[in-house]
Design an enzyme around this catalytic site. Structure first.
Site, PDB file in Angstrom:
ATOM      1  N   ARG A   8      -4.003  -5.396   9.518  1.00 37.30           N
ATOM      2  CA  ARG A   8      -3.285  -4.449   8.664  1.00 37.30           C
ATOM      3  C   ARG A   8      -3.258  -3.110   9.395  1.00 37.30           C
ATOM      4  O   ARG A   8      -4.082  -2.836  10.265  1.00 37.30           O
ATOM      5  CB  ARG A   8      -4.004  -4.263   7.329  1.00 37.30           C
ATOM      6  N   HIS A   9      -2.310  -2.253   9.022  1.00 41.53           N
ATOM      7  CA  HIS A   9      -2.298  -0.869   9.504  1.00 41.53           C
ATOM      8  C   HIS A   9      -3.596  -0.183   9.086  1.00 41.53           C
ATOM      9  O   HIS A   9      -4.275  -0.633   8.159  1.00 41.53           O
ATOM     10  CB  HIS A   9      -1.105  -0.138   8.894  1.00 41.53           C
ATOM     11  N   ASN A  15      -2.746   4.334   0.482  1.00 37.68           N
ATOM     12  CA  ASN A  15      -3.948   3.537   0.190  1.00 37.68           C
ATOM     13  C   ASN A  15      -4.985   4.429  -0.493  1.00 37.68           C
ATOM     14  O   ASN A  15      -5.619   4.033  -1.469  1.00 37.68           O
ATOM     15  CB  ASN A  15      -4.578   2.957   1.463  1.00 37.68           C
ATOM     16  N   ARG A  60       3.351   3.493   8.708  1.00 36.24           N
ATOM     17  CA  ARG A  60       1.911   3.231   8.829  1.00 36.24           C
ATOM     18  C   ARG A  60       1.572   2.159   9.866  1.00 36.24           C
ATOM     19  O   ARG A  60       0.514   2.219  10.480  1.00 36.24           O
ATOM     20  CB  ARG A  60       1.306   2.915   7.457  1.00 36.24           C
ATOM     21  N   GLU A  81       6.214  -4.507   4.262  1.00 38.54           N
ATOM     22  CA  GLU A  81       5.402  -4.965   3.126  1.00 38.54           C
ATOM     23  C   GLU A  81       6.284  -5.508   1.992  1.00 38.54           C
ATOM     24  O   GLU A  81       7.476  -5.167   1.899  1.00 38.54           O
ATOM     25  CB  GLU A  81       4.509  -3.821   2.628  1.00 38.54           C
ATOM     26  N   HIS A 147       1.079  -5.707   7.051  1.00 38.08           N
ATOM     27  CA  HIS A 147       0.651  -5.273   5.718  1.00 38.08           C
ATOM     28  C   HIS A 147      -0.043  -6.408   4.968  1.00 38.08           C
ATOM     29  O   HIS A 147       0.135  -7.588   5.301  1.00 38.08           O
ATOM     30  CB  HIS A 147       1.882  -4.839   4.911  1.00 38.08           C
TER      31      HIS A 147
HETATM   32  O1  F6P Z   1      -1.907  -1.588  -1.656  1.00 41.54           O
HETATM   33  C1  F6P Z   1      -1.465  -1.899  -0.379  1.00 41.54           C
HETATM   34  C2  F6P Z   1      -0.388  -2.949  -0.434  1.00 41.54           C
HETATM   35  O2  F6P Z   1       0.006  -3.258   0.875  1.00 41.54           O
HETATM   36  C3  F6P Z   1       0.852  -2.555  -1.266  1.00 41.54           C
HETATM   37  O3  F6P Z   1       1.811  -1.815  -0.544  1.00 41.54           O
HETATM   38  C4  F6P Z   1       1.352  -3.906  -1.702  1.00 41.54           C
HETATM   39  O4  F6P Z   1       2.223  -3.837  -2.807  1.00 41.54           O
HETATM   40  C5  F6P Z   1       0.059  -4.619  -1.997  1.00 41.54           C
HETATM   41  O5  F6P Z   1      -0.874  -4.158  -1.057  1.00 41.54           O
HETATM   42  C6  F6P Z   1       0.154  -6.128  -1.911  1.00 41.54           C
HETATM   43  O6  F6P Z   1      -1.025  -6.692  -2.418  1.00 41.54           O
HETATM   44  P1  F6P Z   1      -1.017  -7.388  -3.854  1.00 41.54           P
HETATM   45  O7  F6P Z   1      -0.020  -8.502  -3.736  1.00 41.54           O
HETATM   46  O8  F6P Z   1      -2.422  -7.873  -4.030  1.00 41.54           O
HETATM   47  O9  F6P Z   1      -0.596  -6.385  -4.894  1.00 41.54           O
END
Ligand code: F6P
Length: 195
Positions: A8-9, A15, A60, A81, A147
């Site tokens: 991941r970044h 975050n 990022r 992402e 991501h």
């Molecule tokens: O919070 C970081 C992130 O990369 C968000 O940009 C993304 O929506 C999320 O994680 C994805 O994870 P999850 O599917 O568990 O919400």
């Protein structure tokens, strides 16, 4: 055999604020990771001539890869992402409060749930197909800086994890996962470079 390094970044400003999606830059912590990652990649792949660094098109990941020198860098939109649609930029607490039905629906079926005007995990898995084909064609190591949701999908593909597990795979920050395809399947090693 050529390894695939996925990470991941570094920690982003979003975050820190617990906001999902967006296109923020790294936090100071995240920038420290980017520098550690560059050192790690140089040590790990120093002797490889043809390795390449793949990022998404978001700041990022581009910033996280930017300290790695000596290898070509490629940006893929398909590595961006998961698109959280109308929830982009919100915290999970805000979604729960403002759109309780959406929050609940996602909790019940995180794999299939599609954010209004956004994507589901299944959508992400589908759009990653060309990236996977390209990774498999590579004869030299690839470093993929992407991501959480995207890396869950990539990891599950290479590690042969069932679809229903994909949205729940642990994908920590500041950790490089090295995947080495071999005869008996893919061998995995994790390097936690910092907290
Ligand atoms: O919070 C970081 C992130 O990369 C968000 O940009 C993304 O929506 C999320 O994680 C994805 O994870 P999850 O599917 O568990 O919400």
């Amino acid at each position: 055999p050529r390894p695939i390094l996925i990470t991941r970044h570094g920690e982003s400003q979003d975050n820190v604020r617990e906001r999902i999606g967006g296109d923020s830059f790294l936090s100071p912590n995240g920038e420290a990771y980017a520098k550690k990652l560059a050192e790690f990649v140089t040590k790990r792949l120093g002797s490889e001539r043809a390795a390449s660094i793949w990022t998404s098109t978001l700041q990022r990941t581009v910033q996280t890869g930017s300290f790695i020198t000596g290898f070509p860098r490629v940006q893929w939109r398909a590595l961006d992402e998961i698109n959280a649609g109308v929830c982009d930029g919100m915290t999970y607490a805000e979604i729960k409060e403002v759109m309780p039905e959406e929050y609940q629906a996602r909790k019940l079926d995180k794999l299939r749930y599609r954010y209004p005007r956004g994507e589901s995990y299944l959508d992400v898995i589908q759009r990653l197909e060309p990236v996977i084909i390209e990774i498999e064609r590579q004869r030299s190591p690839v470093v993929v800086v992407a991501h959480q949701a995207v890396l869950r999908a990539l990891y599950a593909y290479f590690m042969d994890k069932p679809l229903k597990e994909v949205p729940h795979i642990e994908m920590p920050l500041h950790t490089v996962i090295e995947l080495s395809p071999g005869a008996g399947g893919v061998y995995e090693k994790r390097y936690k470079l910092m907290e």
